[in-house]
Write an enzyme that holds these catalytic residues in place. Structure first.
Site, PDB file in Angstrom:
ATOM      1  N   ARG A 281      -4.128  10.761  13.003  1.00  0.00           N
ATOM      2  CA  ARG A 281      -4.684  10.474  14.329  1.00  0.00           C
ATOM      3  C   ARG A 281      -3.981  11.299  15.409  1.00  0.00           C
ATOM      4  NH1 ARG A 281      -6.751   4.249  14.473  1.00  0.00           N
ATOM      5  NH2 ARG A 281      -7.329   4.101  12.291  1.00  0.00           N
TER       6      ARG A 281
ATOM      7  N   THR B  51     -10.120   5.923  18.777  1.00  0.00           N
ATOM      8  CA  THR B  51      -9.679   4.638  18.246  1.00  0.00           C
ATOM      9  C   THR B  51     -10.731   4.146  17.270  1.00  0.00           C
ATOM     10  OG1 THR B  51      -9.103   2.340  18.723  1.00  0.00           O
ATOM     11  CG2 THR B  51     -10.718   3.356  20.170  1.00  0.00           C
TER      12      THR B  51
ATOM     13  N   ARG C 262     -11.860  -3.693  19.698  1.00  0.00           N
ATOM     14  CA  ARG C 262     -11.032  -4.339  20.729  1.00  0.00           C
ATOM     15  C   ARG C 262     -10.531  -3.315  21.738  1.00  0.00           C
ATOM     16  NH1 ARG C 262      -5.740  -3.995  21.288  1.00  0.00           N
ATOM     17  NH2 ARG C 262      -5.496  -3.083  19.229  1.00  0.00           N
ATOM     18  N   ARG C 263     -10.001  -2.210  21.240  1.00  0.00           N
ATOM     19  CA  ARG C 263      -9.519  -1.167  22.147  1.00  0.00           C
ATOM     20  C   ARG C 263     -10.676  -0.521  22.906  1.00  0.00           C
ATOM     21  NH1 ARG C 263      -5.674   0.785  17.471  1.00  0.00           N
ATOM     22  NH2 ARG C 263      -3.732  -0.294  17.990  1.00  0.00           N
TER      23      ARG C 263
ATOM     24  N   ARG D 257       0.856  -1.176   0.000  1.00  0.00           N
ATOM     25  CA  ARG D 257       0.000   0.000   0.000  1.00  0.00           C
ATOM     26  C   ARG D 257       0.898   1.232   0.000  1.00  0.00           C
ATOM     27  NH1 ARG D 257      -3.007   0.022   5.178  1.00  0.00           N
ATOM     28  NH2 ARG D 257      -4.063   1.810   4.275  1.00  0.00           N
TER      29      ARG D 257
ATOM     30  N   ARG E  60     -10.700   7.139  12.013  1.00  0.00           N
ATOM     31  CA  ARG E  60      -9.876   6.424  11.045  1.00  0.00           C
ATOM     32  C   ARG E  60      -8.791   7.368  10.568  1.00  0.00           C
ATOM     33  NH1 ARG E  60     -11.940   3.222   6.160  1.00  0.00           N
ATOM     34  NH2 ARG E  60      -9.658   3.061   6.025  1.00  0.00           N
ATOM     35  N   GLY E  61      -7.892   6.859   9.738  1.00  0.00           N
ATOM     36  CA  GLY E  61      -6.826   7.701   9.211  1.00  0.00           C
ATOM     37  C   GLY E  61      -5.465   7.133   9.550  1.00  0.00           C
TER      38      GLY E  61
ATOM     39  N   SER F  48     -10.955   0.847  16.772  1.00  0.00           N
ATOM     40  CA  SER F  48     -10.912  -0.580  17.078  1.00  0.00           C
ATOM     41  C   SER F  48     -11.907  -0.964  18.164  1.00  0.00           C
ATOM     42  CB  SER F  48      -9.492  -0.950  17.531  1.00  0.00           C
ATOM     43  OG  SER F  48      -9.470  -2.161  18.239  1.00  0.00           O
TER      44      SER F  48
ATOM     45  N   LYS G 117      -1.756  -8.472  11.375  1.00  0.00           N
ATOM     46  CA  LYS G 117      -3.070  -8.337  12.025  1.00  0.00           C
ATOM     47  C   LYS G 117      -4.178  -8.049  11.017  1.00  0.00           C
ATOM     48  CE  LYS G 117      -2.609  -3.416  13.216  1.00  0.00           C
ATOM     49  NZ  LYS G 117      -3.679  -2.951  12.320  1.00  0.00           N
ATOM     50  N   ASP G 118      -3.819  -7.571   9.807  1.00  0.00           N
ATOM     51  CA  ASP G 118      -4.823  -7.278   8.785  1.00  0.00           C
ATOM     52  C   ASP G 118      -5.215  -8.500   7.973  1.00  0.00           C
ATOM     53  OD1 ASP G 118      -4.512  -4.679   9.612  1.00  0.00           O
ATOM     54  OD2 ASP G 118      -3.411  -4.018   7.828  1.00  0.00           O
TER      55      ASP G 118
ATOM     56  N   CYS H 274     -11.473  -9.596  11.897  1.00  0.00           N
ATOM     57  CA  CYS H 274     -10.377  -8.722  12.323  1.00  0.00           C
ATOM     58  C   CYS H 274     -10.850  -7.556  13.181  1.00  0.00           C
ATOM     59  CB  CYS H 274      -9.628  -8.180  11.103  1.00  0.00           C
ATOM     60  SG  CYS H 274      -8.855  -9.451  10.096  1.00  0.00           S
TER      61      CYS H 274
ATOM     62  N   SER I 274       0.512   4.032   1.829  1.00  0.00           N
ATOM     63  CA  SER I 274       0.540   4.839   3.048  1.00  0.00           C
ATOM     64  C   SER I 274       1.964   4.909   3.601  1.00  0.00           C
ATOM     65  CB  SER I 274      -0.389   4.246   4.114  1.00  0.00           C
ATOM     66  OG  SER I 274       0.167   3.069   4.669  1.00  0.00           O
TER      67      SER I 274
ATOM     68  N   VAL J  24      -1.394   7.243  10.886  1.00  0.00           N
ATOM     69  CA  VAL J  24      -0.841   7.563  12.197  1.00  0.00           C
ATOM     70  C   VAL J  24      -0.754   9.076  12.409  1.00  0.00           C
ATOM     71  CG1 VAL J  24       1.251   7.452  13.610  1.00  0.00           C
ATOM     72  CG2 VAL J  24       0.427   5.398  12.442  1.00  0.00           C
TER      73      VAL J  24
END
Length: 306
Positions: free
Chosen positions: A150, A122, A126-127, A8, A144-145, A124, A78-79, A237, A10, A147
């Site tokens: 954010r 976040t 999970r978070r 990608r 989203r976005g 996520s 993780k993706d 995920c 990014s 690093v």
């Protein structure tokens, strides 16, 4: 021979892919070039839970790989969906970066120092589940976005803090932006967080042999256990599932220790359990722990998000 490395575009993806490519050249002498592939996750800025989860960052890279447009695809592990793609093989899982999450907060604050009502960003579940389980009285805001985007939300006062993967900051040379590294007792990371995957075509024997020189045995065992747990839970995920496995020295040699949490995004209830076993049986360790968590009601908690 020049290996075409699909990535990608990014900043973080390029940093990760460049690091893997440079290490591959260092070990094997093979030349590499980066090929940028745009994914659905780059085009669509909607919430991940609504547009297909983290797997949307992977599909275009895998198609480019299978079609021969690139020779290697580099993913944040993780993706990657846990269901194997029969066209491809994960030939390299290099040594993992620090898998923990970090806080980037205003005024150099830690998570526990944030006043009640603080806005913590976040994307996520999970978070979100684990933040709410801590009972700190913060408001979790969906974002989203990349690093930088954010962190800028904290710098400009839109948010009081964001929670990010430490590995991403490390690969961008921005660890100093973190105001706290979260202990896994507070926040278990996503399965596979901090690890990279070098994927190639299953019939490309020469590239498989090259990539295998990057593989780290302990990291592969750890993430295999984490992803086996995720697969057995039948969790996507974006499910509120955290897991961290570590290979440690036990009385009888190396031992694999796997910790996991399944939570409701409200923070209550949560199921937190652990299991141990041999690194050679990493898949079985993950499966066993998942079965135990399902027996405690994990499926009902995950169904709230899915």
């Amino acid at each position: 021979m020049t290996l075409r490395i699909g990535t990608r575009a990014s900043e973080l993806a390029v940093a990760q892919s460049s690091a893997l490519a440079d290490r591959l050249t260092e070990l094997t002498g093979v030349e590499t070039e980066l090929v940028y592939v745009k994914t659905e996750g780059d085009r669509n800025q909607g919430p991940l839970t609504e547009i297909g989860g983290m797997g949307i960052f992977v599909a275009a890279l895998r198609d480019a790989l299978a079609s021969g447009e690139v020779d290697v695809a580099v993913h944040s592990l993780k993706d990657l969906p846990t269901t194997p793609d029969p066209r491809l093989v994960i030939a390299a899982i290099p040594q993992r970066e620090d898998a923990r999450d970090v806080v980037v907060a205003r005024d150099n604050l830690t998570l526990g120092e944030l006043p009640q009502g603080s806005r913590v960003g976040t994307g996520s579940p999970r978070r979100e589940a684990q933040l709410n389980a801590l009972g700190l009285g913060v408001e979790v805001v969906a974002i989203r976005g990349n690093v930088g985007t954010r962190i800028d939300k904290v710098r400009n006062g839109e948010l009081d803090a964001v929670v990010l993967a430490r590995a991403g900051l490390a690969r961008l040379g921005r660890v100093s932006d973190a105001t706290e590294t979260l202990d896994p007792l507070q926040m278990l990371p996503a399965p596979g967080q901090g690890a990279l995957a070098g994927e190639c075509r299953a019939d490309d024997v020469a590239t498989i042999k090259l990539l295998q020189q990057l593989d780290d045995t302990d990291t592969r065992a750890a993430v295999t256990a984490e992803r086996s747990l995720l697969a057995t839970l039948e969790a996507g995920c974006t499910a509120p599932v955290g897991a961290l496995a570590e290979v440690t020295m036990g009385d009888d040699g190396d031992e694999l220790w796997l910790r996991a949490i399944v939570g409701d995004v409200s923070g209550v209830p949560t199921i937190r359990m652990s299991a141990t076993g041999s690194p050679a049986d990493a898949t079985a360790v993950g499966e066993r722990l998942a079965v135990e968590m399902l027996a405690e009601g994990a499926a009902a908690l995950m169904a709230v998000v899915s």
